[in-house]
Enzyme design. Structure first.
Site, mmCIF file in Angstrom:
data_model
loop_
_atom_site.group_PDB
_atom_site.id
_atom_site.type_symbol
_atom_site.label_atom_id
_atom_site.label_comp_id
_atom_site.label_asym_id
_atom_site.label_seq_id
_atom_site.Cartn_x
_atom_site.Cartn_y
_atom_site.Cartn_z
ATOM 1 N N THR A 241 -0.322 14.890 46.761
ATOM 2 C CA THR A 241 -1.715 15.274 46.026
ATOM 3 C C THR A 241 -2.977 14.832 46.552
ATOM 4 O O THR A 241 -3.059 14.064 47.844
ATOM 5 C CB THR A 241 -1.061 14.106 44.434
ATOM 6 N N CYS A 328 -4.759 2.319 70.056
ATOM 7 C CA CYS A 328 -3.175 2.259 70.035
ATOM 8 C C CYS A 328 -2.384 1.850 70.844
ATOM 9 O O CYS A 328 -1.382 1.772 70.846
ATOM 10 C CB CYS A 328 -2.842 4.271 70.127
#
Ligand SMILES: Cc1ncc(COP(=O)(O)O)c(C=O)c1O
Length: 389
Positions: A241, A328
């Site tokens: 969704t 990261c």
């Protein structure tokens, strides 16, 4: 204490206009975009509008955009999706995928994963400025190569790659071309029609949009195998969704980026240039990355005899948010693969500092950093056994 944010390559604050655009989609227009009733229609309309805004930044068609959960997911869908589409070629001899040694882990890790599955990957080297070696790339192409993935602009040193030229080479050889444009969007004008790019990754949180939302441009005739199967959302290529508030925020961020790009980049570039001049005034300091072909907001330095992490912590104590490189990898202790690839020795790669500017930075911020940075470098060098003085 003054707090100055200079880590916009890691993430950006969400623009107030973006927040305002998103809020009603949590509380009033919360329908599922697949539902047939009016709540669903409202959500579907917002989804469509946002797809239009994202497509517009690239001069693409809205049908060529799928929404994802961020830049990492877009890269994974592109690289693995093309690889799985070509899985029958797995046992051939030449490299199947060509990428560069300085890609973000969101590209390098899927490539390493594919190597374990029998695909062959060539990691093309870069010059001292971080520019991909085009000769090496061309020589690496074999009849088995089905994908080239080269980033638009590097997240650590800001170097802008010759994407148009690489796209031409890929197209002449009938190879799908993917580019990770996560750092380039909003800072460089991108016209997909001039670039021969088949797949392009974007992320909302680098352009003053929310985290956890991204998009992938997929040129009309390019076929990829989906990684997530389910209800068939996003043309069956990314089931789940749709995150309507996030997508609306991304669409608004793209609209603002379009509107403000010329003014923002001029202003940020002049601040960045001043910052670079000031920092290079420090003894034994060097600029990493290309002197001109670099993102307007990126300043990346190496300071002799300094340990990058100590520098970041000390600057943080003074209210300045900076980074050694990519968010990261900054918690890992290994030197950055990007800095090693441009030829820095590991001990030099450890002494790096990335300051990445954004819309809200001012000349006062630059003056403050220009004041604090030499003091901090001097302080750390005093304690460093590597420093001559
Ligand atoms: C070049 C590049 N690619 C991919 C990503 C990952 O994007 P996201 O954080 O949206 O997954 C980043 C984020 O740092 C990036 O700089």
């Amino acid at each position: 204490m003054k707090r100055i944010y200079m880590d916009h390559a890691a993430t950006t604050p969400v623009d107030k206009e973006v927040v305002d655009a998103m809020l009603p989609y949590f509380t009033n227009f919360y329908g599922n975009a697949s539902s047939l009733h009016s709540f669903g229609e409202e959500a579907h309309y917002a989804l469509d509008e946002s797809r239009h805004n994202v497509a517009d930044v690239l001069n693409a068609e809205r049908e060529e955009i799928i929404f994802t959960g961020g830049g990492t997911e877009s890269d994974n869908i592109a690289i693995k999706g093309v690889a799985f589409e070509n899985k029958d070629k797995r046992n051939t001899k030449g490299p199947h995928i060509i990428t560069s040694a300085i890609e973000h882990p969101a590209v390098l890790e899927p490539c390493k994963h594919l190597e374990k599955q029998g695909f062959k990957v060539k990691y093309v080297s870069v010059d001292k400025y971080g520019m991909v070696k085009i000769d090496e790339l061309e020589q690496s192409i074999s009849k088995d190569t089905f994908l080239i993935s080269i980033m638009y602009a590097n997240n650590e040193i800001g170097t802008i790659e010759p994407i148009e030229e690489i796209g031409r080479i890929a197209s002449e050889n009938n190879i799908v071309f993917h580019t990770d444009a996560v750092q380039a969007v909003g800072k460089l004008p991108i016209d997909i029609n001039k670039l021969n790019v088949d797949l392009l990754s974007l992320s909302a949180h680098k352009i003053y949009g929310p985290k956890g939302v991204g998009a992938l441009f997929i040129k009309k005739d390019v076929r990829i195998v989906p990684l997530v199967h389910g209800g068939g959302h996003e043309r069956g290529l990314r089931s789940s969704t749709e995150n309507i508030p996030g997508i609306v925020g991304f669409g608004k961020a793209c609209e603002l980026a379009q509107k403000r790009m010329v003014k923002d980049t001029q202003c940020i570039k002049s601040l960045r240039d001043r910052l670079v001049r000031e920092a290079l005034g420090i003894e034994e300091s060097y600029l990493n990355g290309h002197p001109e072909k670099r993102l307007v907001n990126n300043a990346h330095f190496y300071f002799a005899a300094i340990e990058g992490e100590s520098l970041i912590l000390r600057l943080s104590d003074k209210g300045i948010a900076a980074s050694t490189g990519s968010a990261c990898s900054s918690k890992k202790l290994q030197p950055s693969h990007v800095l090693l690839a441009i030829g820095l020795k590991p001990e030099h790669a450890h002494g790096s500092l990335r300051l990445s500017l954004g819309r809200e930075n001012t000349i006062e911020d630059i003056i403050y950093v220009a004041d604090v940075l030499p003091e901090v470098v001097k302080y750390l060098r005093k304690m460093s056994p590597l420093w001559k003085g």
